[in-house]
Write an enzyme that holds these catalytic residues in place. Sequence first.
Site, PDB file in Angstrom:
ATOM      1  N   ASP A   9       0.827  -1.198   0.000  1.00 57.39           N
ATOM      2  CA  ASP A   9       0.000   0.000   0.000  1.00 57.39           C
ATOM      3  C   ASP A   9       0.868   1.256   0.000  1.00 57.39           C
ATOM      4  OD1 ASP A   9      -2.325   1.489   0.000  1.00 57.39           O
ATOM      5  OD2 ASP A   9      -3.197   0.494   1.737  1.00 57.39           O
ATOM      6  N   ASP A  68     -10.552   1.664  -3.158  1.00 51.73           N
ATOM      7  CA  ASP A  68     -11.097   1.425  -1.815  1.00 51.73           C
ATOM      8  C   ASP A  68     -12.617   1.425  -1.822  1.00 51.73           C
ATOM      9  OD1 ASP A  68      -8.679   1.116  -0.568  1.00 51.73           O
ATOM     10  OD2 ASP A  68      -8.555   3.164   0.175  1.00 51.73           O
TER      11      ASP A  68
END
Length: 738
Positions: A479, A549
């Site tokens: 990430d 997301d």
Amino acid sequence: MAIIFHEKSRQFHLYNTDISYIIEVMDNGQLGNLYYGKRIHEREDYSYLHEEVYCPHEVFCQEAPSLLGLSRMKQEYPGNGVGDYRIGAFLIEQENGSRVSDFQYVSHEIYAGKRPLQNLPAVYTEKDEEAVSLDICLRDAVTDTELILTYTIFEQYPAIIRSARFTQTGEGEIVLQSAMSASVDLRDRDYEMLQLSGAWARERSIVRRKLCQGLQSVFSNRGISSAEQNPFVALVRPTTDENHGEVYGFSFVYSGSFLAQAEVCAYDTTRVTMGIHPDNFAWPLSQGESFQTPEVVMVYSDRGFNYMSQAYQELYAKRLARGMWRDQERPILLNNWEATYMDFDEEKILKIAATAKEAGVELFVLDDGWFGTRDDDWQGLGDWYVNRRKLPNGISGLSKAVEDMGMRFGIWIEPEMVNKNSDLYRAHPDWVISTPDRFESPARQQHVLDYSRPEVVDHIYKMLSEVIEDSCISYIKWDMNRYLSECYSRVAGARDQGTVMHKYILGVYRLYERLIAKFPEILFESCASGGARFDPGMLYYAPQAWCSDDTDVCERVKIQYGTSLVYPIRSIGAHVSAVPNHQNKRTTPLLTRGNVAFYGAFGYELDLNKLSAEEMKMVKEQIVFYKKYRKLIQQGKFYRILNPFEGNEASWISVSEDAKEAVAMYFQRLNTVNGGFLRILLTGLSEDTFYEVQYLDRTLQLYGNELMNAGIPVERKLLDKLGGDFTSLLFVIKAVEA
């Protein structure tokens, strides 16, 4: 497929069955572009395409009677300060402050295959006969600087791959203020520019706008490719759609700041340039030093967006992605993030994992919160050692327990970041990218480590390697949750601060490369607050990426649709999440969440223990279905059918290479009252093949030309029975005997 140089006319012709690209050496020694588009006949001389004309205000390159003026010429890699007032492809500052350049042809080399770019991601060949390449060497006599323009054309793809390399051979120092990877001048202005724009949780929305005189651009100056703009643009004719019309695609194989722009001049030509954004970029070159630009992949299609997309998808899936996972079917995973966030212990994780195994999941992924003192966003980043309070048996013990269940195990990391409340920051506060005497701006309570410094990369590599070596890890989600700001390195001098942003990305690539080399069996998935670094550069290291997301099915239809313009379906991380959705609180059917998520690297982002028995039964059915058709969906030829950015519906289809099997999806956002008849027209099938189509409890037998031209009639009441709003249908199509 060939690259031919005609000595008499001093022209290069790059061509395959789809495209032609023609370059000339002009009378002043600079390079001009004569043609780029659909394949045309090979001939000795294309000089009829060279156009010169007298015009007031023209600045000429040669003495009269020459009419060679660069402001109207279609050039190949234009410079600065010699009469072309459009934006150039590069800008060089000499020691005396001059920014005038004049790079003239010296020589060229044509060779089979494609050479790698040092320290940069790049498309590659496995056999030399797949492609042919051209290096054109130019030189600026005043600064004694060499410029190599590199072109590669593949046999199977309507693509030209381009990059540039500057080498300072003279004694004086120069500074590259700008160095684009590609520039091309197109013959007219009758285009619309298509871009993939958005923001966090709504990445890669399709935006289409008509070109007008002047400059139109998309860019990221955020240090990474960004959620706001993807490093891709296409110039398309106004009538172009998914299956018809001209498309010129430009995709940048890079993960940092970028600039893509189209400039329409007063004489109705269009210049497209793409490369590293010149903001915060200044690269000094002393004698013997070089700078290599990343590469741009240019794809031409005269058959609409789908043909362009299929070229990018196949090229990037087979000749950009690498390693043991490149051609493998991607495992069905369950990620615990939306199930637990950072509030978990070993017992809770193993309980979720056990239910996932029962459902048929193949890979369990432990997300944020397993390391340091990481109980919230404020602490722990940078401390890549196990939190024994949560996981008394460590990642090693937990991973072995999951593997004993019959699943693979993966972890989440964010190795480019640090919290100030961490052991790493307390030991090395100068490792943060920040400017002296300025406020250190936080984002998500974190700061960016200075990956332009090799010692920082070395330290993170050592910590991560120790965790991986001691555990059974098959997957890593990497990430990156903030953009760069106050870009300054504490160890670089004033002369080199303009190199920091690019060196940062090179440091990221270097860490990826080292981890891949040591742990080649690990499947890496890139992530940046979802899709903020979903770019071709990342695919070279991580063959799949977390798409967004935002896991709401309505938004995911749009995001996945836009992403598919450039990127392989197998690279798109797509998960079924809980409802109400955690991002926008919308409740949608589990059936539809699965049908949309099938078109990607499929998985779940929830606690299966919280589902009802009926929902759990459906999850098991979804997993059985996906395992059966996974290869077809992930590796088949993908076609978009109905555009969710233009209406209430979306549709797409994956078709096998032999067109004997396909799986199509139809999605309706909102139900209609007393609506018209619904026909779903498929594409990509064989016209004369007889197919059986199954959906819900229905079976149809029709020829391919019927399915593509007459369509599948769908009764509106079927969608009513499924719930109306946010409903979907899945069609399984198989060739049968007539």
